[in-house]
Enzyme design. Structure first.
Site, PDB file in Angstrom:
ATOM      1  N   PHE A   1      22.609  61.221 109.483  1.00  0.00           N
ATOM      2  CA  PHE A   1      22.405  60.905 110.879  1.00  0.00           C
ATOM      3  C   PHE A   1      22.831  62.083 111.749  1.00  0.00           C
ATOM      4  O   PHE A   1      23.769  62.817 111.408  1.00  0.00           O
ATOM      5  CB  PHE A   1      23.233  59.683 111.294  1.00  0.00           C
ATOM      6  CG  PHE A   1      22.746  58.368 110.725  1.00  0.00           C
ATOM      7  CD1 PHE A   1      21.911  57.544 111.460  1.00  0.00           C
ATOM      8  CD2 PHE A   1      23.136  57.960 109.461  1.00  0.00           C
ATOM      9  CE1 PHE A   1      21.462  56.340 110.944  1.00  0.00           C
ATOM     10  CE2 PHE A   1      22.695  56.748 108.935  1.00  0.00           C
ATOM     11  CZ  PHE A   1      21.863  55.940 109.683  1.00  0.00           C
TER      12      PHE A   1
ATOM     13  N   THR B   1      21.918  58.402 103.812  1.00  0.00           N
ATOM     14  CA  THR B   1      21.140  58.814 104.973  1.00  0.00           C
ATOM     15  C   THR B   1      21.973  59.734 105.853  1.00  0.00           C
ATOM     16  O   THR B   1      23.142  59.456 106.117  1.00  0.00           O
ATOM     17  CB  THR B   1      20.668  57.602 105.793  1.00  0.00           C
ATOM     18  OG1 THR B   1      19.774  56.815 104.995  1.00  0.00           O
ATOM     19  CG2 THR B   1      19.943  58.030 107.061  1.00  0.00           C
TER      20      THR B   1
END
Length: 291
Positions: A183, A181
């Protein structure tokens, strides 16, 4: 002048959306281990924590390598009142968590955030588990711990297992090894990283004029000036499905001559261009961009 204790504490605080043990919490601790994490109910509350002075930074997930972009975040970023000052790529390794003394054959349902369920869909199908969607992964783990029902398990992090005293029935059950992921780290004030001290990312949103080939013409300047667009996405911003806003990441600093020329050409064919942040690229990009 002596700084007030509350103000000093907020300067050492980073906000995230979710409950303790969420992957956003893990990302905060990975990048800023010396800072205190602040749990927020929603992305809007996370942004507000920084604007109101309760936190200095916010850690916001924007996209996942397996499940795609995080829902709604592209709509919220331009209106957040904050600036992107950094990025972080976090490996996401899902664990199947259950109350202590639960056996694998007792589990019938698995609870987690919709993205986590998507990232483990092959595992849950293979194991015959019924997925149940929750607002976030750690919240699902907290509920599983509170209920103590051996038929319910959660997909969440090792940190969530520690916080909520759950056992790991199966580790690293995500469908792909590259599950990561991205960020964005956000603050109230922008930064201006040096142009020639490593790769710089510029993030912006824009709307093209309603003329034929407007997007093609707007992006032509990046091609002719040799600027790499690493991300380009569109999304509808009104109910008529006629107004699209584009989100883009490029490699380069706006003060660089070639980037400046490309942005000038973009502005000529656009109704609005808004820079959301100029920040150093995470080292993860260098490790994954081999030719």
């Amino acid at each position: 002048m002596v700084e007030a204790p509350a103000a000093a504490a907020s300067q050492n605080t980073i906000a995230f959306q979710g409950v303790p043990g969420a992957y956003s919490d893990m990302a905060c601790r990975a990048v800023f281990p010396e800072m205190t994490t602040l749990s927020c109910v929603s992305f809007e509350d996370t942004f507000a924590a920084v604007r109101d002075g309760r936190a200095r930074l916010a850690m916001i997930p924007i996209e996942n390598s397996s499940a795609g972009r995080v829902a709604d975040i592209h709509h919220l970023l331009p209106e957040s009142g904050l600036h992107i000052v950094g990025e972080h790529f976090q490996r996401v390794e899902h664990q199947l968590l259950a109350p202590k003394n639960t056996t694998r054959d007792q589990v019938k349902t698995v609870h987690s955030h919709v993205q986590a369920l998507s990232q483990c869909r092959h595992f849950t199908r293979r194991e015959g588990l019924m997925p149940v969607s929750h607002a976030d992964t750690a919240g699902a783990a907290a509920e599983v711990a509170e209920l103590g029902d051996p038929t319910r398990a959660a997909l969440a992090s090792k940190l969530a297992a520690e916080i909520y005293d759950l056992q790991i029935l199966a580790g690293d059950v995500q469908d792909t090894d590259h599950n990561t992921t991205r960020f964005l780290i956000m603050a109230e004030e922008p930064i201006d990283p040096p142009m020639h001290n490593g790769l710089v990312i510029t993030t912006f949103v824009f709307r093209v004029r309603s003329v034929p080939a407007a997007l093609y013409k707007a992006l032509g300047g990046f091609a002719t000036n040799g600027i790499n667009i690493t991300k380009l996405e569109s999304y509808i911003i009104d109910g008529s499905f006629t107004v699209a806003q584009f989100y883009a990441d490029i490699e380069g600093h706006p003060d660089d001559r070639m980037v400046r020329l490309a942005l000038e050409e973009l502005s000529f064919f656009s109704r609005e261009v808004k820079i959301l942040g100029v920040y150093p690229a995470d080292a993860f990009r260098g490790r994954t961009n081999g030719d």
